[in-house]
Design a protein around this motif. Sequence first.
Motif, short mmCIF file in Angstrom:
data_model
loop_
_atom_site.label_atom_id
_atom_site.label_comp_id
_atom_site.label_asym_id
_atom_site.label_seq_id
_atom_site.Cartn_x
_atom_site.Cartn_y
_atom_site.Cartn_z
N ASP A 315 0.85 -1.20 0.00
CA ASP A 315 0.00 0.00 0.00
C ASP A 315 0.88 1.25 0.00
O ASP A 315 1.33 1.72 1.05
N ALA A 316 1.15 1.78 -1.18
CA ALA A 316 2.01 2.95 -1.34
C ALA A 316 1.86 3.48 -2.75
O ALA A 316 1.15 2.89 -3.58
N GLY A 317 2.54 4.60 -3.04
CA GLY A 317 2.58 5.15 -4.38
C GLY A 317 3.71 4.56 -5.18
O GLY A 317 4.40 3.62 -4.74
N HIS A 318 3.96 5.14 -6.36
CA HIS A 318 4.96 4.58 -7.27
C HIS A 318 6.35 4.50 -6.63
O HIS A 318 7.09 3.55 -6.86
N TRP A 319 6.71 5.49 -5.83
CA TRP A 319 8.02 5.48 -5.18
C TRP A 319 7.96 4.68 -3.88
O TRP A 319 8.37 5.13 -2.81
N VAL A 320 7.45 3.48 -3.98
CA VAL A 320 7.24 2.61 -2.82
C VAL A 320 8.56 2.29 -2.13
O VAL A 320 8.60 2.12 -0.90
N ASN A 321 9.65 2.21 -2.88
CA ASN A 321 10.94 1.91 -2.26
C ASN A 321 11.42 3.02 -1.34
O ASN A 321 12.16 2.76 -0.38
N ALA A 322 10.98 4.25 -1.60
CA ALA A 322 11.32 5.38 -0.72
C ALA A 322 10.26 5.58 0.36
O ALA A 322 10.58 5.94 1.49
N GLU A 323 8.99 5.35 0.00
CA GLU A 323 7.91 5.54 0.97
C GLU A 323 7.90 4.47 2.05
O GLU A 323 7.69 4.76 3.23
N LYS A 324 8.12 3.22 1.64
CA LYS A 324 8.07 2.11 2.59
C LYS A 324 9.24 1.15 2.36
O LYS A 324 9.06 -0.01 1.96
N PRO A 325 10.47 1.64 2.62
CA PRO A 325 11.65 0.79 2.39
C PRO A 325 11.66 -0.45 3.28
O PRO A 325 12.13 -1.52 2.85
#
Length: 341
Positions: A315-325
């Motif tokens: 559950d995140a936006g496209h930059w999931v690696n930065a939002e939810k590392p």
Amino acid sequence: MIMNKASVLARYGMIRMEQYAIRKSAGFPTINQSIHAFHSLARAQQQKQVLLDLSYDIIKRNALKDGHNETPKPPIIILHGLFGNKLNNRSIGRNLNKQLGRDVYLLDLRNHGSSSHSPVHNYSAMSEDVRHFIAKHRLNAHGGPIIVGHSMGGKVAMMLVLKNPKLCSMMVCIENAPVSLRPNAEFVDYIRALMEIVNDNGKTIQTLKQADEYLAGRIGGNELVRRFLLTTLKRVTIDGSSPSSSYTFQERIPLSTLKDAIVKGEIAAWPLDPAHERWTGPALFIRATQSHYVVDEYLPLIGAFFPRFETRDIDAGHWVNAEKPGRCAETIADFVERHED
């Protein structure tokens, strides 16, 4: 779901038709995907592809904790997306290093971060750079490295394993799929706004706050995206001024080269065909539920290229690696541990 070859190819044809309709409705040239792929490969062959030595950081495994005499585990290589750099993946890299007890390499792809610049920017060239990096640093021992890529880096990772089937042990693609799409006009707007800040030459934009305010007026978006885009610029003192007086912004990366690649469709392109390339190693596709980069309609095509693929949603936006590392790292660690047992 198991699909036979006929149904996979039928679904592949449907996806092509859907993409054709999208391009037509948006006013883009309605070129058949196979023709587009052919010309993309032809351009890649015509352009002189010089391998680049990529800049990188390494997060070393803790030998005291993991054991000096233990056989090193396959390292992890993480590739960033468009406009990104190796620093974007520090958090996810540290998490993976801690959870999996192995070296993690964070790379800057060509025309990004601290890596060299080149007028050639396509997936063939980028994947060859990474292949060269793996060979140069002798990372293909112990079963081969685990390659992880986000967005543009995800397509680089996919092409790398498809063109070099024995090079890597596993592949993780975050927020991308092996499909050709229409060029993203939003990315072009990003670059135009950034180049306007550079071309201002310090007349009205001298501080990060002013640059962010200018971006907000030009492209809107949330603050996280604007901060991310501003990392492509550097603030410098104007020649001849005192350190406390006038500043301007300069490019860290070749924005005009990237704009050219976007407009020509190199970033949105996918030049490979599952009738000719497929990879049978373990493949994980991480999808962000607040994004539309990897929709369900692409799953049959993913399966045609990667028959052993699996998906996980976050559950995140496209930059999931930065939002939810942390969540990304947990998902990848679970995948790796299951396939190494």
